[in-house]
Design an enzyme around this catalytic site. Structure first.
Site, PDB file in Angstrom:
ATOM      1  N   HIS A 232      17.936  20.503  39.952  1.00 20.79           N
ATOM      2  CA  HIS A 232      17.084  21.738  40.161  1.00 20.79           C
ATOM      3  C   HIS A 232      17.900  22.762  40.833  1.00 20.79           C
ATOM      4  CE1 HIS A 232      13.242  24.283  41.030  1.00 20.79           C
ATOM      5  NE2 HIS A 232      14.236  24.663  41.931  1.00 20.79           N
ATOM      6  N   GLU A 233      18.553  22.640  41.772  1.00 29.03           N
ATOM      7  CA  GLU A 233      19.314  23.313  42.667  1.00 29.03           C
ATOM      8  C   GLU A 233      20.574  23.932  41.985  1.00 29.03           C
ATOM      9  OE1 GLU A 233      17.675  24.796  44.939  1.00 29.03           O
ATOM     10  OE2 GLU A 233      16.087  23.562  45.183  1.00 29.03           O
TER      11      GLU A 233
ATOM     12  N   GLY B  65      14.580  22.220  49.120  1.00 26.26           N
ATOM     13  CA  GLY B  65      15.998  22.656  48.594  1.00 26.26           C
ATOM     14  C   GLY B  65      15.989  24.005  48.405  1.00 26.26           C
TER      15      GLY B  65
ATOM     16  N   HIS C 242      19.997  26.697  39.519  1.00 28.73           N
ATOM     17  CA  HIS C 242      19.831  27.916  40.180  1.00 28.73           C
ATOM     18  C   HIS C 242      21.377  28.692  40.061  1.00 28.73           C
ATOM     19  CE1 HIS C 242      15.754  28.596  41.607  1.00 28.73           C
ATOM     20  NE2 HIS C 242      15.953  27.506  42.144  1.00 28.73           N
TER      21      HIS C 242
ATOM     22  N   CYS D  14       8.995  25.702  42.594  1.00 29.67           N
ATOM     23  CA  CYS D  14      10.371  26.282  43.256  1.00 29.67           C
ATOM     24  C   CYS D  14      10.088  27.401  44.111  1.00 29.67           C
ATOM     25  CB  CYS D  14      11.160  27.029  41.945  1.00 29.67           C
ATOM     26  SG  CYS D  14      12.426  27.919  42.484  1.00 29.67           S
ATOM     27  N   LEU D  15      10.391  27.605  45.218  1.00 29.58           N
ATOM     28  CA  LEU D  15      10.514  28.565  46.374  1.00 29.58           C
ATOM     29  C   LEU D  15      10.348  30.004  45.552  1.00 29.58           C
ATOM     30  CD1 LEU D  15      11.999  27.509  49.559  1.00 29.58           C
ATOM     31  CD2 LEU D  15       9.750  27.402  48.936  1.00 29.58           C
TER      32      LEU D  15
ATOM     33  N   GLN E  68      18.953  32.249  45.525  1.00 34.86           N
ATOM     34  CA  GLN E  68      17.747  32.733  46.085  1.00 34.86           C
ATOM     35  C   GLN E  68      17.446  33.492  47.127  1.00 34.86           C
ATOM     36  OE1 GLN E  68      16.618  28.308  45.904  1.00 34.86           O
ATOM     37  NE2 GLN E  68      14.539  29.087  45.187  1.00 34.86           N
TER      38      GLN E  68
HETATM   39 NI    NI Z   1      14.306  26.583  42.910  1.00 30.09          NI
END
Ligand code: NI
Length: 172
Positions: free
Chosen positions: A135-136, A46, A139, A93-94, A51
């Site tokens: 989660h997304e 995701g 963000h 998370c990235l 990000q």
């Molecule tokens: Ni994330």
């Protein structure tokens, strides 16, 4: 297509709220293409536009297994309209380097969103897909999964990250 740089914690842009999308044009389509390329390259399941430094309410999710064909889902201006149950599982998370932790999330969610052409749709997801959506969408509101863990765990992570970033700097 172009690969974009994934911004990592504690960069302040990750704490900013994304604005709703109002223009559905080629440029938006290009943003989604870039996000997909960036997510698959990482690889991740995701990505939110924040990000890559774009404060627009765009998220993408693909929770396929590694041996399955790509199955990209795009949600613009997503809103959770219903949720059910709760489940705790490991999340990463990235944008949060070298860390994962248990996070409690709704087991099932219903999301209202627009597609890349601006058409409204509703989508129901469970388990991993539901987790990824929550989660997304977090963000987009400047929230990270580490905001859901205990302050002690978060403090330990911040210490670990500081050390890691120092080591990287010394090695550079
Ligand atoms: Ni994330």
């Amino acid at each position: 297509m172009s690969l974009r740089k994934i911004i990592t914690y504690p960069h302040p842009v990750l704490r900013k709220k994304a604005e709703p999308v109002t223009v559905f044009d080629k440029e938006l389509e290009q943003l989604v293409v870039d996000m997909a390329e960036t997510m698959y390259d990482a690889p991740g399941s995701g990505l939110a536009a924040n990000q890559i430094g774009e404060l627009r309410q765009v998220i993408i999710v693909d929770v396929r297994e590694a041996d399955e064909a790509k199955n990209l889902h795009v949600f613009i201006n997503p809103l959770i309209v219903a949720e059910e149950g709760s489940v705790t599982d490991v999340e990463g998370c990235l944008s949060v380097l070298e860390y994962s932790s248990n996070v409690k999330r709704a087991q099932k969610v219903r999301v209202s969103a627009l597609d890349v052409k601006g058409k409204q749709f509703e989508f129901e997801a469970e388990e991993w897909f539901a987790r990824a959506l929550q989660h997304e969408i977090d963000h987009l509101h400047g929230k990270l999964f580490i905001d859901h863990i205990s302050s002690l765990k978060r403090t330990l992570y911040k210490k670990k990250l500081k050390k890691l970033l120092q080591e990287q700097e010394e090695a550079a």
